[in-house]
Motif scaffolding. Structure first.
Motif, PDB file in Angstrom:
ATOM      1  N   TYR A  59      26.437  48.773  30.691  1.00 38.19           N
ATOM      2  CA  TYR A  59      25.745  49.527  31.750  1.00 38.19           C
ATOM      3  C   TYR A  59      26.748  50.349  32.567  1.00 38.19           C
ATOM      4  O   TYR A  59      26.440  51.458  33.012  1.00 38.19           O
ATOM      5  CB  TYR A  59      24.966  48.584  32.667  1.00 38.19           C
ATOM      6  N   ASP A  90      19.435  50.552  27.030  1.00 37.08           N
ATOM      7  CA  ASP A  90      19.027  51.533  28.037  1.00 37.08           C
ATOM      8  C   ASP A  90      19.647  52.903  27.748  1.00 37.08           C
ATOM      9  O   ASP A  90      18.985  53.939  27.912  1.00 37.08           O
ATOM     10  CB  ASP A  90      19.396  51.074  29.459  1.00 37.08           C
ATOM     11  N   SER A 422      17.476  53.703  35.623  1.00 39.94           N
ATOM     12  CA  SER A 422      17.278  52.820  34.475  1.00 39.94           C
ATOM     13  C   SER A 422      16.109  53.333  33.651  1.00 39.94           C
ATOM     14  O   SER A 422      15.072  53.714  34.183  1.00 39.94           O
ATOM     15  CB  SER A 422      16.969  51.400  34.953  1.00 39.94           C
ATOM     16  N   TRP A 428      19.963  47.203  35.582  1.00 44.90           N
ATOM     17  CA  TRP A 428      20.875  48.244  35.106  1.00 44.90           C
ATOM     18  C   TRP A 428      21.642  48.910  36.240  1.00 44.90           C
ATOM     19  O   TRP A 428      22.824  49.235  36.121  1.00 44.90           O
ATOM     20  CB  TRP A 428      20.048  49.291  34.342  1.00 44.90           C
TER      21      TRP A 428
END
Ligand SMILES: Cc1ncc(C[n+]2csc(CCOP(=O)(O)OP(=O)(O)O)c2C)c(N)n1
Ligand SMILES: [Mg+2]
Length: 562
Positions: A59, A90, A422, A428
């Protein structure tokens, strides 16, 4: 350079190449590519940010990439590889150029129950554009170049390279290697493919003919850096602009033509305008479920045109009247150059209607945005951020309720502000904010997250403190995951039992205190009037800051209209 090969170990070449691509930080949990890290120290200025988990490392790399447009690098040894893969999900959903390095199986020992080993490669398949193994040290240069090339090209996205050896010990081996770096692929976009003239004309003709058109700008506009061209065209033709969540910083929210985020985590104005339009023009948008409120906004059958760099995106969800293949900035510049000066006039009534819808929205939501309620209504946090975030700030937002609050109620004021969010994973934003701040140390980075989102990677407060990465994190702390509340109401047939709260509430926590204990500055806010001063203090602190805002567990963000 090619043709100037020298005999060197892989670690030297890899460290030099990463520095050559302009990488300033890598995010990882050891032990992977250990010798490469030693060579980074000897040969480069790259910061080796050692984190508390592989998912948060991914992340951070993702936040770094989205804030800077440069590929973000994260790494894990074999046992951490799937934690890292989880973190690429993501980046995959948001089309973010993240490059993941892992250690992996050695042909000499595979299938012999080697400690910690499984075949990780298939798990990277659904979250990468390119998923490859390097078994011969001499392949490091061309594979690293391919990784940067794929991550940044076309629609950007994640890449995985597995280096032979549990910890990628391949980097210790020696071969004749070049360390060629292709500057072009050090950032997004590497190319600006020009559109075909006939396609531009067809799309522009339709836009100019339309009386009630709307543009929906997606993440492709931000990837292309096309915001200025977008606003210029919209102004020239007097066309309102909605955005996807991923494209929210394509136009400042306070611009008179901006109608807000359309779709599910959205602003009512945007959904109303898109649903009243006689032509919707998507630019750099997947036309996915979130942006279209699951294809209800606009309804299938509404006339649509689309501009995208990916031919496979064109017409995926809406039959098209015209499509343009090309880089968003290049296409919009062409359209602007060819736009007529007369058709804007016939949209006066439409623009008047848009202005009215905008004004109605502000009037309707003013009490919520300016609420003095205690515990604080999260809408007030959004409002205070709109008013007080600096002109050059990067705002980083979590998903779920955080995405609804900020997507719908927060306004960017300047084209110099950015917004990243996110793409669906709770938790995130806090590590992504650390990555964004690492990439852009001179810009203020302000994270908005719920408490459930913040809990995920809370250990990374220590990482931010240790590395002096001074992001400011605003926690909407209501003591639970209250977005889940509505769903559980439904599951219980309308009213939850008292015991049902164990499904979505937590113990009360003062995150400011916790942050202080971990070496950050913690500020607790319990009154709405204290939000702005807390933000001011945080931005001047020169330290990582957690602003813990005590909010109302019963406050719910507005839901989408269709
Ligand atoms: C990885 C992941 N797991 C689960 C979810 C589902 N989810 C969405 S919002 C949410 C709770 C959010 O709580 P919090 O961050 O405290 O915000 P609040 O709703 O309380 O404002 C959950 C569990 C998700 N989006 N991502
Ligand atoms: Mg919460």
């Amino acid at each position: 350079m090619l043709g100037h090969n020298a005999k060197r170990i892989g670690a030297e070449v890899l460290a030099d190449m990463l520095a050559g691509y302009g990488v300033t930080h890598v995010f990882m949990v050891p032990a992977v590519l250990r010798r490469t890290f030693a060579e980074m120290e000897r040969r480069t200025k790259i910061a080796r940010v050692h984190c508390h988990g592989e998912k948060s490392a991914a992340y951070m790399a993702d936040g770094y990439a989205r804030a800077s447009g440069k590929p973000g690098i994260c790494m894990a040894q074999v046992i951490g590889a799937l934690n890292l893969a989880a973190g690429l999900r993501d980046a995959w959903l948001a089309h973010s150029p993240v490059i993941a390095f892992t250690g992996g199986r050695d042909p000499k020992t595979k299938f012999r129950k080697v400690y910690q080993e499984i075949d990780d490669v298939p798990a990277f398949e659904p979250v990468t554009k390119f998923n490859a193994t390097i078994d011969d040290v001499a392949r490091i240069p061309d594979m690293v170049r391919q990784a940067f090339r794929v991550a940044t090209s076309g629609t950007p996205g994640p890449v995985h390279l597995q280096f032979r050896g549990n910890e990628g010990q391949l980097d210790l081996e020696e071969a004749e290697m070049d360390g060629l770096v292709e500057d072009q692929f050090a950032h997004v976009p590497p190319f600006r493919p020009e559109p075909e003239a006939a396609q531009v004309k067809a799309a522009l003709d339709l836009l100019q003919k339309a009386e009630r058109p709307v543009i929906v700008a997606g993440g492709g506009v931000r990837a292309s850096g096309a915001a200025a061209e977008l606003v210029a065209l919209a102004e020239a033709l007097q066309i309102p602009v909605a955005t996807s969540l991923n494209g929210k910083d394509s136009i400042p929210g306070i611009h008179p033509l901006a109608v807000g985020v359309v779709g599910s985590y959205s602003r009512e104005t945007a959904n109303r305008v898109v649903n009243r339009a006689d032509l919707v023009c998507y630019i750099g948008s997947e036309t996915g479920g979130m942006t279209t409120h699951f294809w209800a906004v606009p309804k299938i059958g509404t006339p649509v045109i689309q501009i995208d760099i990916d031919p496979e995106a064109l017409g995926r969800n809406y039959p098209l009247q015209a499509s343009v293949l090309g880089d968003a900035k290049a296409v919009l510049a062409r359209m602007y150059a060819q736009a007529d000066n007369v058709s804007a006039k016939k949209r006066q009534a439409w623009i008047g209607e848009v202005a009215k819808l905008r004004a109605e929205w502000y009037a309707k939501h003013k009490p919520m945005l300016e609420s003095d309620a205690v515990p604080i209504n999260p809408a007030r946090i959004c409002h205070e951020l709109s008013e007080n975030v600096p002109d050059d700030a990067i705002v980083v937002v979590d998903t779920g309720h955080a995405g609804m609050w900020m997507g719908g109620l927060y306004d960017l004021r300047k084209s110099t502000q950015n917004y990243i969010r996110s793409a669906g994973h709770l938790g995130w934003a806090f590590p992504a904010g650390i990555g964004a701040k690492a990439a852009c140390p001179d810009r203020p980075v302000v994270v908005f997250t719920g408490d459930a989102g913040f809990w995920y990677h809370i250990a990374e407060i220590e990482t931010a403190v240790r590395w002096k990465i001074n992001s400011v994190t605003v926690v909407n702390n209501n003591g639970g995951g209250n977005q889940s509340k509505r769903g559980f109401d439904r599951a219980y047939g309308g009213t939850q039992t008292e015991q049902a709260r164990e499904l979505w509430t937590y113990n009360k926590m003062n995150f400011a205190k916790l942050a202080e204990d971990m070496g950050a500055l913690g500020i607790r806010v319990e009154k709405p009037a204290d939000i702005a001063p807390a933000l001011k203090r945080a931005l001047a602190a020169g330290r990582p800051v957690v602003i813990d805002v005590a909010t109302d567990l019963d406050a719910l963000a507005p839901t989408a209209v269709s």
